[in-house]
Design a protein around this motif. Structure first.
Motif, PDB file in Angstrom:
ATOM      1  N   VAL A 148      26.505  -9.901 -22.901  1.00 17.24           N
ATOM      2  CA  VAL A 148      27.474 -10.907 -22.457  1.00 17.24           C
ATOM      3  C   VAL A 148      27.324 -11.067 -20.952  1.00 17.24           C
ATOM      4  O   VAL A 148      27.758 -10.203 -20.187  1.00 17.24           O
ATOM      5  CB  VAL A 148      28.921 -10.503 -22.816  1.00 17.24           C
ATOM      6  N   MET A 149      26.695 -12.154 -20.524  1.00 19.57           N
ATOM      7  CA  MET A 149      26.435 -12.336 -19.093  1.00 19.57           C
ATOM      8  C   MET A 149      26.469 -13.815 -18.721  1.00 19.57           C
ATOM      9  O   MET A 149      26.120 -14.686 -19.524  1.00 19.57           O
ATOM     10  CB  MET A 149      25.062 -11.764 -18.717  1.00 19.57           C
ATOM     11  N   GLY A 150      26.885 -14.065 -17.455  1.00 19.04           N
ATOM     12  CA  GLY A 150      26.921 -15.429 -16.956  1.00 19.04           C
ATOM     13  C   GLY A 150      26.682 -15.469 -15.466  1.00 19.04           C
ATOM     14  O   GLY A 150      26.806 -14.453 -14.772  1.00 19.04           O
ATOM     15  N   ASP A 151      26.325 -16.664 -14.973  1.00 22.74           N
ATOM     16  CA  ASP A 151      26.051 -16.822 -13.543  1.00 22.74           C
ATOM     17  C   ASP A 151      26.165 -18.296 -13.184  1.00 22.74           C
ATOM     18  O   ASP A 151      25.851 -19.166 -14.004  1.00 22.74           O
ATOM     19  CB  ASP A 151      24.647 -16.313 -13.214  1.00 22.74           C
ATOM     20  N   GLY A 185      32.688 -24.206 -11.425  1.00 26.39           N
ATOM     21  CA  GLY A 185      34.081 -24.451 -11.081  1.00 26.39           C
ATOM     22  C   GLY A 185      34.950 -23.350 -11.658  1.00 26.39           C
ATOM     23  O   GLY A 185      34.695 -22.166 -11.468  1.00 26.39           O
ATOM     24  N   SER A 186      35.962 -23.746 -12.401  1.00 27.06           N
ATOM     25  CA  SER A 186      36.865 -22.759 -12.999  1.00 27.06           C
ATOM     26  C   SER A 186      36.501 -22.444 -14.449  1.00 27.06           C
ATOM     27  O   SER A 186      37.205 -21.698 -15.116  1.00 27.06           O
ATOM     28  CB  SER A 186      38.303 -23.284 -12.948  1.00 27.06           C
ATOM     29  N   SER A 187      35.386 -23.026 -14.919  1.00 26.92           N
ATOM     30  CA  SER A 187      35.030 -22.874 -16.328  1.00 26.92           C
ATOM     31  C   SER A 187      33.739 -22.089 -16.527  1.00 26.92           C
ATOM     32  O   SER A 187      32.900 -22.004 -15.632  1.00 26.92           O
ATOM     33  CB  SER A 187      34.876 -24.252 -16.993  1.00 26.92           C
ATOM     34  N   ASN A 244      39.568 -15.840 -17.572  1.00 28.87           N
ATOM     35  CA  ASN A 244      39.544 -15.060 -18.809  1.00 28.87           C
ATOM     36  C   ASN A 244      38.194 -14.380 -19.043  1.00 28.87           C
ATOM     37  O   ASN A 244      37.933 -13.890 -20.151  1.00 28.87           O
ATOM     38  CB  ASN A 244      39.859 -15.964 -20.009  1.00 28.87           C
ATOM     39  N   GLU A 245      37.361 -14.321 -17.997  1.00 30.16           N
ATOM     40  CA  GLU A 245      36.004 -13.798 -18.176  1.00 30.16           C
ATOM     41  C   GLU A 245      36.011 -12.344 -18.658  1.00 30.16           C
ATOM     42  O   GLU A 245      35.299 -11.980 -19.595  1.00 30.16           O
ATOM     43  CB  GLU A 245      35.208 -13.921 -16.884  1.00 30.16           C
ATOM     44  N   GLN A 268      36.762  -8.759 -25.562  1.00 28.63           N
ATOM     45  CA  GLN A 268      37.002  -9.188 -26.937  1.00 28.63           C
ATOM     46  C   GLN A 268      35.697  -9.292 -27.724  1.00 28.63           C
ATOM     47  O   GLN A 268      35.626  -8.910 -28.891  1.00 28.63           O
ATOM     48  CB  GLN A 268      37.727 -10.536 -26.960  1.00 28.63           C
ATOM     49  N   ILE A 269      34.647  -9.800 -27.083  1.00 31.00           N
ATOM     50  CA  ILE A 269      33.350  -9.913 -27.760  1.00 31.00           C
ATOM     51  C   ILE A 269      32.808  -8.526 -28.097  1.00 31.00           C
ATOM     52  O   ILE A 269      32.317  -8.278 -29.209  1.00 31.00           O
ATOM     53  CB  ILE A 269      32.337 -10.688 -26.897  1.00 31.00           C
TER      54      ILE A 269
END
Length: 580
Positions: A367-370, A400-402, A444-445, A451-452
C-alpha cells in the motif's frame, strides 16, 4: 501419474495432472489438454477448436433493455438527433466508442459526438460539467460505453435536463444503480443473457448488431448482412486488452477478430502494426492468420492504452478513426512516444517501491502512494507488485487533498471484496475480482493503510498462501516437435481462462546458461533431454535462474512450446515458465 507438487525457482507449487497421458500423437495431447480443461465430450472439443460465428454468438436481444436502447437510437438516427458517445479512456472504452461511431455512421446518423474524459483531470465515469458541455452543444442522447453503472446522480441529471440516457457497461453492478432510459450490462441482477464476461466493446458490439438487425427488418438504410464482422478487429483488441475470459462468445470474437485484423481496413491499425514491426498475413484458402492474441495484449493494446495513461485518450481514438495513411502514421508515432513514456514512468515507480522492500515484507499488502506518481500508470505498477510480491497491491497518486489509485490482487484474492471492507474510508471504489480503482481523502491515508492490511490479513486466513503452477502435460523427448507446436496452436487464442498450455520435461540437463539482453534480464539455455538438445529462453528470469541452476545441473523445466524459423528451417524453442 499421481498429482505431485514441489517448490520451484519462482516459489510455485507445481500441480501435475492426476491422469496419465495416453497416446503419443500430437492430437492425443491436444485432446488430453482439452479434457483437463473441462471439454470432455467430442462435441465440446469440436466446438472449442472450431468456433462458429453464426452458431456460437448469442442473440443480442437477450440482453435486458436492448429493445429499449434500439428503439431510442432508431428514433434518434431517423430524426437527425445529436447523439453523444461517452466512453472510458482505456483501450476498451476507446474501441467501444469506435464500434458505435462506425455503426451509427453506417446507419446514416449525421450528428455524432464522442466524449472521452481526461483520466487525471476528470477521473473515471461521467461527470456533470462534461454533460453540461454536451448539453450546450445540443446533445439529445447520451450513450455510455464501458462506464456508467455507478453514475446515479449523472444519469438523474440527464433526466432532469431532458436528455435521453443509454448506459452500456460491463462492470460490476451494485444494488443501487442508475435509472437510465436503457441500461445494458450483462452483470445486472437476474440478467437473462447467458454470458456475463463481455468487455465494454463487446457490449457495444451487441448493441451495434441489434441496431443493424432492427434497421434491416424495417427496410431502412443499413449496410449488408455481415458488415458487422468488420468491427471485430477492435472488439478483439478490447477483449484481450481488458483481460476478459476467452471462453464462449469471447473466444469467437477474438478468433474471428484476428482474421479481420489481418485484413483490417483501418489505417490506424495498419500504422500500429508498422510501429510494432508486425506484418499481418491472411491465407484465404485455409482462413488462417499469423496474428495471435499476445500481439494484441503486449504490443497493440498497450499503445492504445498509453494515450489515456500519459496524455489524453483522444489521440488513440483519432488514430483508430484516421481517414488517411499519413494521418494514421502521425498518430501512431504519437502513441509510440506515449508508450515509451509510460514504460519509463512505470520503471521509475517500481524502482522506488522496491527500495522499500523491508516494509513490504512485513506487510500483508503493498500500500503506497506519492504525489509524483502518474495516475495513468499506477494500475500497471500495482499489477507488477502483486505478481512480484504475491500479495495485493494498492498504488495511488496523491493530488491536492485526494488520493486516487488502483488495486491488483493475486488470483486467490478478490479486489472488490477488500475494497468493500475499507468502504468507510473510501470516497469511491469499484472494479472486478482481480482489479479495481479507488479514491480517498489524504486525511484518511493512515486509516486506509490500516484497514487494507486488516482486510487482507482476514482474507488470507482461508487462502492458500503458496501460488501454484498447473502443468498441463508431462511430455517425452520424441513429443517435443514443430508438429506438436502447430497442434497446440489450434487451442489459440490464448488468454484469461484459456492460458497457453504449460508442458513439462523431467530430468533435463543444463548444457549451458547465460544472461542476454541489453540489461541482461533474460536467459538463454541449451537443455539436453535424452539424445536431444533444445534451445530455451526465459524472459525476465535471469536474476532467479542464475542463482537457481548451473551448467551440469539436472532439473525439471516447465515451458511454453514455440517455433522459430531461421534460413527456412523451423525448430522448436522452449519458453521457460519455471524450473524445479
Amino acid at each position: 501419474m499421481p498429482e505431485k507438487s514441489l517448490h520451484s525457482m519462482l516459489r510455485n507449487e507445481w500441480v501435475y495432472p492426476t491422469v496419465s497421458l495416453r497416446g503419443s500423437t500430437d492430437s492425443a495431447l491436444v485432446k488430453y489438454i482439452l479434457r483437463r480443461r473441462g471439454y470432455t465430450t467430442r462435441k465440446q472439443q469440436e466446438s472449442f477448436l472450431e468456433p462458429d460465428y453464426e452458431k456460437d454468438m448469442h442473440d443480442p436481444y437477450l440482453l435486458s433493455d436492448m429493445e429499449k436502447a434500439v428503439g431510442l437510437l432508431f428514433d434518434a438516427i431517423q430524426h437527425n438527433k445529436t447523439v453523444a458517445i461517452y466512453g472510458d479512456y482505456d483501450a476498451d472504452g476507446v474501441c467501444a466508442s469506435v464500434v458505435l461511431h462506425d455503426t451509427f455512421k453506417a446507419l446514416g446518423a449525421q450528428n455524432i459526438l464522442i466524449y472521452i474524459p481526461h483520466r487525471e483531470e476528470e477521473g473515471y465515469g461521467m461527470n456533470i460539467p462534461a454533460l453540461q458541455r454536451l448539453k450546450d452543444k445540443g446533445v439529445d442522447v447520451v450513450v455510455t460505453v464501458d462506464l456508467g453503472s455507478t453514475n446515479i446522480k449523472e444519469v438523474e441529471w440527464l433526466r432532469e435536463n431532458n436528455i435521453v440516457s443509454i448506459v452500456t457497461d460491463h462492470h460490476i453492478v451494485r444494488a443501487t444503480h442508475p435509472k437510465a432510459d436503457a441500461f445494458i450490462n450483462p452483470h445486472k441482477e437476474k440478467e437473462p443473457y447467458p454470458f456475463p464476461y463481455l468487455c465494454g466493446a463487446g457490449v457495444a458490439f451487441k448493441l451495434a448488431v441489434a441496431l443493424l438487425q432492427y434497421f434491416r427488418k424495417h427496410n431502412k438504410k443499413a449496410p449488408p448482412v455481415g458488415w458487422e464482422k468488420w468491427l471485430l478487429d477492435i472488439v478483439a483488441i478490447a477483449t484481450i486488452t481488458d483481460v476478459m475470459p476467452l471462453l464462449d462468445e469471447n473466444r469467437v470474437i477474438v478468433r474471428y477478430g484476428l482474421l479481420v485484423l489481418a485484413q483490417t481496413r483501418r489505417y490506424g491499425l495498419r500504422a500500429l502494426f508498422e510501429q510494432c514491426n508486425i506484418q499481418p498475413e491472411y491465407n484465404r484458402e485455409t482462413r488462417t492468420t499469423n496474428l495471435v492474441s499476445s500481439m494484441l495484449g503486449f504490443r497493440i493494446g498497450p499503445r492504445i492504452n498509453a494515450a489515456g495513461r500519459m496524455m489524453h485518450a483522444d489521440s488513440a481514438l483519432q488514430a483508430l478513426l484516421a481517414k488517411t495513411p499519413q494521418e494514421a502514421r502521425r498518430l501512431a508515432a504519437v502513441l509510440e512516444k506515449a508508450n515509451n513514456q509510460r514504460k519509463d514512468a512505470v520503471n521509475g515507480i517500481v524502482k522506488t517501491i522496491q527500495g522499500r522492500s523491508e516494509k513490504i515484507r512485513e506487510s500483508n499488502a503493498v500500500v503506497m502512494g506519492d504525489s509524483d506518481w502518474a495516475i495513468g500508470v499506477v494500475g500497471i505498477v500495482a499489477g507488477k507488485m502483486a505478481e512480484f510480491h504475491r500479495k495485493p497491491a494498492f498504488i495511488y497518486q496523491k493530488k491536492g487533498s485526494s488520493c486516487v489509485g488502483s488495486v491488483r490482487v493475486p488470483p486467490h484474492f478478490n479486489a472488490v471484496e477488500i475494497l468493500e471492507e475499507a468502504g468507510d474510508v473510501l470516497e469511491k471504489f469499484g472494479g472486478h475480482k482481480q482489479a479495481g480503482g479507488f479514491s480517498f481523502s489524504q486525511e484518511n491515508e493512515q486509516a486506509f493503510y490500516e484497514q487494507i492490511q486488516k482486510s487482507v490479513r482476514e482474507a488470507q486466513k482461508n487462502k492458500k498462501a503458496t501460488p501454484s503452477l498447473s502443468i498441463d502435460a508431462v511430455v517425452k523427448e520424441g513429443s517435443v516437435s514443430v508438429s506438436l507446436c502447430e497442434a497446440i496452436s489450434e487451442l489459440e487464442p490464448f488468454g484469461e481462462r484459456n492460458t497457453e498450455p504449460v508442458l513439462c520435461l523431467q530430468g533435463v540437463q543444463v548444457e549451458s546458461i547465460a544472461a542476454i539482453g541489453a540489461d541482461e534480464k533474460h536467459i538463454r539455455c541449451v537443455l539436453r533431454y535424452g539424445s536431444s538438445n533444445f534451445k530455451a529462453i526465459g524472459f525476465g528470469l535471469a536474476s532467479d535462474a542464475l542463482q537457481y541452476m548451473n551448467e551440469g545441473d539436472t532439473v525439471d523445466v516447465a515451458f511454453h512450446l514455440r517455433k522459430e524459423e531461421y534460413q527456412g528451417v523451423e525448430n522448436v524453442v522452449l519458453h521457460i515458465v519455471d524450473v524445479a
